[in-house]
Enzyme design. Structure first.
Site, mmCIF file in Angstrom:
data_model
loop_
_atom_site.group_PDB
_atom_site.id
_atom_site.type_symbol
_atom_site.label_atom_id
_atom_site.label_comp_id
_atom_site.label_asym_id
_atom_site.label_seq_id
_atom_site.Cartn_x
_atom_site.Cartn_y
_atom_site.Cartn_z
ATOM 1 N N ASP A 145 0.806 -1.218 0.000
ATOM 2 C CA ASP A 145 0.000 0.000 0.000
ATOM 3 C C ASP A 145 0.843 1.274 0.000
ATOM 4 O OD1 ASP A 145 -2.802 1.198 0.712
ATOM 5 O OD2 ASP A 145 -1.447 2.071 2.207
ATOM 6 N N GLU A 172 1.530 -0.468 -4.876
ATOM 7 C CA GLU A 172 0.605 0.616 -5.202
ATOM 8 C C GLU A 172 1.323 1.946 -5.049
ATOM 9 O OE1 GLU A 172 -3.374 3.000 -3.855
ATOM 10 O OE2 GLU A 172 -1.690 2.580 -2.530
HETATM 11 O O1 ISL Z 1 -6.855 7.083 -3.784
HETATM 12 C C1 ISL Z 1 -5.921 7.670 -4.280
HETATM 13 C C2 ISL Z 1 -6.080 8.307 -5.568
HETATM 14 O O2 ISL Z 1 -7.329 8.055 -6.071
HETATM 15 C C3 ISL Z 1 -4.607 7.765 -3.670
HETATM 16 O O3 ISL Z 1 -4.218 9.041 -3.369
HETATM 17 C C4 ISL Z 1 -4.558 6.865 -2.462
HETATM 18 O O4 ISL Z 1 -5.064 7.542 -1.362
HETATM 19 C C5 ISL Z 1 -3.156 6.452 -2.216
HETATM 20 O O5 ISL Z 1 -2.634 5.901 -3.349
HETATM 21 C C6 ISL Z 1 -3.044 5.402 -1.174
HETATM 22 O O6 ISL Z 1 -4.108 4.515 -1.151
HETATM 23 C C7 ISL Z 1 -3.994 3.473 -0.222
HETATM 24 O O7 ISL Z 1 -3.583 3.924 1.050
HETATM 25 C C8 ISL Z 1 -4.489 4.772 1.734
HETATM 26 C C9 ISL Z 1 -5.885 4.173 1.796
HETATM 27 O O8 ISL Z 1 -6.797 5.136 2.253
HETATM 28 C C10 ISL Z 1 -6.347 3.662 0.448
HETATM 29 O O9 ISL Z 1 -7.574 3.005 0.582
HETATM 30 C C11 ISL Z 1 -5.290 2.730 -0.067
HETATM 31 O O10 ISL Z 1 -5.654 2.138 -1.287
HETATM 32 C C12 ISL Z 1 -3.914 4.988 3.099
HETATM 33 O O11 ISL Z 1 -3.509 3.773 3.655
#
Ligand code: ISL
Length: 578
Positions: free
Chosen positions: A241, A309
């Protein structure tokens, strides 16, 4: 199964090549509890076990289960208070073990999230770290002294929180003071003051999600131990993540303003800063991801896998993808980011560019949605969404990520303000419960109230009903997955762009060991015809059409002058006719 895995040789393609990976958002997938009085209107691990046969039957090869770890749920479980425990709302570690065994019996692999950048503020590490400046974990998070401007305490730099969208509403409510109309809304600071330590701590996301200090080798070891914990329990892969945030400038230097930012309806004030020091900082980021990947070395027999990600420019993603191409790669969000601009040539370019930039030995991946994005059918409409699935499902040598409910062409569900859960990110609409049957709560739960409302149209739109309709999106997914699972050319083939002389058509071929197929997709709602050049054959048989699932025998002549005819929003996969 175990035997087979242990015997995998270096030349044999990885399980992940051509794998179809289904993302489960556990809170909204399926609720099964041992006692009726324990029902919560939320999904559970037993619920996932209950649906494994469905997933097998659909043709899925692996599941990615979004966080089910102990969490106060300030950020939908991405705020973890204990990474080695299952949150009781989802069940127990025994349930997880039962889930892993059953999935593995069915040949389905398991991917879980690793959230290395932050924990919940309720994690025991943070509780200790914030208790004083000299406890053993004092340096496990990013702490910094304030600066004083005209005697006023200020955060140490201008880094902002990703969750800055609520600032737009706060401004409207007058909470941000007087901001001249032509000025953009300031983002929320990523720093929070702590009274005990008399210092600020960093949170790139929510206030309750402090960033760990990745520069500390003890912290890195603790994060790697978390990976080992799940690998030892049988987990096969990680989705890592928000990984770019682990690479920060140790000197915490300010970010530069982004000159391209223009505030509009759906903007995030966070994007006013260019990300360079606060995330993806070259000197620290690449060594750290290499270190995370190195954990897999001890588990080679398992054919383990990592998907990172990171929202970063292509050059950076290419660097990530070159770190360890055989086991790790980054999510490909390029086409998802431009999906509303549903033009064939644009998407063809994005696709060609993506395959071109992938390092040798890497496995591609394709994504039409996830728990952070509005559902694809809501973004581009039902029929184009089927075309988008058809493209992703037939792209060669790639992991196909399917977000739960895409197989039913489900749409976003409006959630009234008083029922909203994701106040920070506004992502409830794509996270509403699955629609399994026309029965109570669409078969998702027997509880009297659900944690989020579901689509009130569920009596008509649900998977059971779609199962009976030979032309449904569910049956399209089944057909696509059946073709994928049976085709070494789709699984292991090389991508070749084709040239369609009609600009509304996207076309590509997959080639492997003398075999080939072509996918040709109409991006419009009109019937059209096109010549398709560069395929290595002219006459072909349509193996599957996105709109004519009954697939009456049909031949096309790809290169002929009169061209290949495609119905409105029709995509086809063609194989050379014998
Ligand atoms: O959602 C995004 C763009 O549409 C990104 O900015 C996203 O917040 C970021 O890539 C990280 O996402 C991940 O970590 C976050 C969490 O809220 C998201 O659900 C997760 O996919 C924090 O842990």
């Amino acid at each position: 199964m175990k035997q087979m895995e242990a015997n995998r040789t270096n030349t044999e393609p990885s399980f992940w090549e051509g794998a179809s990976i289904y993302q489960i958002y556990p809170r909204s997938f399926m609720e099964v509890r041992l006692e009726a009085e324990d029902l919560r209107g939320e999904g559970s691990l037993l619920g996932i076990i209950d649906k494994l046969d469905y997933l097998k039957d659909l043709g899925i090869n692996a599941i990615w289960i979004s966080p089910f770890f102990m969490s106060p749920m300030e950020d939908g479980g991405y705020d973890v208070s204990d990474y080695t425990a299952v949150d009781p709302r989802y069940g127990t570690l025994e349930d997880f073990n039962a889930l892993t065994s059953k999935a593995h019996e069915l040949g389905i692999k398991i991917m879980v999230d690793l959230i290395p950048n932050h924990t919940s503020d309720q994690h025991s590490w943070f509780e200790q770290s914030r208790s004083s400046r000299d406890n053993p974990k004092a340096d496990w998070y990013v702490w910094a002294d304030p600066v004083y401007v005209n005697g006023e305490r200020r955060p140490p730099n201008n880094w902002a929180s990703v969750f800055s969208k609520p600032q737009l509403e706060a401004r409207k409510r007058g909470e941000l003071g007087d901001i001249p109309e032509d000025q953009p809304t300031p983002p929320a600071s990523a720093w929070e003051w702590d009274g005990t330590r008399q210092q600020y701590y960093l949170h790139s996301f929510a206030e309750g999600q402090p960033d760990v200090n990745f520069h500390n080798p003890e912290v890195r070891e603790a994060v790697k131990n978390g990976m080992r914990f799940w690998l030892d329990l049988g987990v096969d892969a990680f989705r890592i993540d928000a990984v770019n945030y682990i690479g920060k400038d140790p000197e915490l230097r300010d970010e530069e303003p982004n000159p391209d930012y223009v505030e509009g309806h759906d903007s995030n004030p966070y994007d006013q800063l260019i990300r360079y020091h606060s995330a993806g900082y070259t000197d620290t980021f690449y060594p750290y991801i290499e270190e995370l990947v190195s954990v897999l070395n001890d588990y080679k027999d398992k054919d383990p896998r990592i998907i990172f990600e990171a929202y970063m420019p292509d050059e950076d993603l290419s660097k990530i993808d070159s770190t360890a191409p055989k086991v790790a790669s980054s999510f490909n969000f390029t086409r998802l980011d431009i999906i509303e601009d549903w033009r064939a040539r644009l998407h063809q370019e994005a696709l060609d560019g993506y395959y071109r930039r992938l390092p040798k030995g890497s496995i591609a991946n394709h994504v039409n949605g996830n728990h952070d994005k509005p559902r694809i059918a809501s973004r581009i409409g039902f029929d184009p969404a089927r075309v988008a699935a058809f493209i992703n499902g037939t792209l060669p040598k790639a992991m196909w990520f399917i977000f739960q409910g895409e197989e039913g062409n489900f749409i976003n569900v409006e959630v009234p303000e008083e029922l909203q859960d994701d106040k920070l990110g506004g992502r409830d609409e794509e996270r509403t419960p699955m629609l399994w049957t026309p029965g109570k709560n669409a078969g998702f739960s027997d509880a009297d109230r659900l944690w989020l409302p579901n689509d009130s149209n569920y009596k008509k739109v649900n998977l059971e009903t779609q199962g009976k309709d030979p032309f449904s999106t569910l049956n399209l997914f089944k057909a696509l997955l059946a073709i994928r699972n049976g085709s070494p050319t789709i699984k292991h083939g090389n991508y070749h762009p084709l040239f369609a002389d009609n600009p509304d058509v996207l076309a590509f071929a997959g080639r492997y060991k003398g075999n080939q197929y072509s996918t040709v997709a109409n991006f419009t709602a009109r019937e059209i015809s096109t010549r398709v050049l560069r395929a290595e054959h002219n006459v072909g048989r349509v193996l599957l059409s996105s709109t004519h699932l009954d697939c009456k025998p049909r031949l096309v002549s790809l290169e002929d002058k009169e061209g290949t005819r495609l119905g409105p929003n029709e995509a086809i996969v063609v194989v050379p006719s014998a």
